[in-house]
Design a protein around this motif. Structure first.
Motif, PDB file in Angstrom:
ATOM      1  N   TYR A   1      24.964  27.444  24.409  1.00 17.34           N
ATOM      2  CA  TYR A   1      24.544  28.294  23.292  1.00 17.34           C
ATOM      3  C   TYR A   1      25.619  28.374  22.212  1.00 17.34           C
ATOM      4  O   TYR A   1      25.691  29.354  21.473  1.00 17.34           O
ATOM      5  N   TRP A   2      26.459  27.363  22.092  1.00  8.16           N
ATOM      6  CA  TRP A   2      27.595  27.428  21.179  1.00  8.16           C
ATOM      7  C   TRP A   2      27.168  27.628  19.740  1.00  8.16           C
ATOM      8  O   TRP A   2      27.828  28.337  18.991  1.00  8.16           O
ATOM      9  N   ARG A   3      26.036  27.051  19.327  1.00  2.00           N
ATOM     10  CA  ARG A   3      25.584  27.246  17.939  1.00  2.00           C
ATOM     11  C   ARG A   3      25.230  28.703  17.672  1.00  2.00           C
ATOM     12  O   ARG A   3      25.579  29.261  16.627  1.00  2.00           O
ATOM     13  N   GLN A   4      24.529  29.319  18.615  1.00  2.65           N
ATOM     14  CA  GLN A   4      24.174  30.725  18.455  1.00  2.65           C
ATOM     15  C   GLN A   4      25.417  31.612  18.445  1.00  2.65           C
ATOM     16  O   GLN A   4      25.483  32.599  17.703  1.00  2.65           O
ATOM     17  N   VAL A   5      26.407  31.269  19.255  1.00  2.59           N
ATOM     18  CA  VAL A   5      27.642  32.056  19.299  1.00  2.59           C
ATOM     19  C   VAL A   5      28.382  31.949  17.967  1.00  2.59           C
ATOM     20  O   VAL A   5      28.851  32.953  17.419  1.00  2.59           O
TER      21      VAL A   5
ATOM     22  N   LEU B   1      27.024  31.193  15.041  1.00  2.00           N
ATOM     23  CA  LEU B   1      26.206  31.880  14.042  1.00  2.00           C
ATOM     24  C   LEU B   1      26.352  33.401  14.149  1.00  2.00           C
ATOM     25  O   LEU B   1      26.501  34.093  13.141  1.00  2.00           O
ATOM     26  N   ALA B   2      26.365  33.919  15.371  1.00  2.00           N
ATOM     27  CA  ALA B   2      26.531  35.367  15.559  1.00  2.00           C
ATOM     28  C   ALA B   2      27.903  35.831  15.081  1.00  2.00           C
ATOM     29  O   ALA B   2      28.027  36.892  14.458  1.00  2.00           O
ATOM     30  N   THR B   3      28.926  35.025  15.342  1.00  2.00           N
ATOM     31  CA  THR B   3      30.274  35.378  14.897  1.00  2.00           C
ATOM     32  C   THR B   3      30.349  35.401  13.374  1.00  2.00           C
ATOM     33  O   THR B   3      30.911  36.336  12.782  1.00  2.00           O
TER      34      THR B   3
END
Length: 80
Positions: free
Chosen positions: A14-18, A20-22
């Motif tokens: 889920y690195w992309r979501q992490v 993006l959330a950051t």
């Protein structure tokens, strides 16, 4: 440290979501700081103009147009 590495292994898919959330959290923090800065600028400009009406209009925007005559009357009352 091993616990952190183990948690990162779960997050890896889920690195992309992490990321993006950051970025979203950093952006939200920036916008949260922008509002007081804009209000401060409006107050500084209004006080420099020496007009309470200008101050109210800059600080409150369009909605303050209805309150500006009241603010002028309040200022006149306070000066008496």
């Amino acid at each position: 440290m091993p616990a952190v590495l183990r948690l990162l292994s779960f997050v890896r898919p889920y690195w992309r979501q992490v990321v993006l959330a950051t970025l979203a959290m950093v952006g939200l923090a920036g916008f949260s700081l922008l509002v007081p800065w804009l209000i401060g600028r409006a107050i500084d400009i209004g006080l420099a103009a020496g007009s309470l009406t200008t101050l109210v209009l800059l600080a409150g925007g369009r909605g303050a147009q209805h309150g500006a005559p009241r603010a002028v009357r309040l200022r006149a009352d306070l000066q008496q």
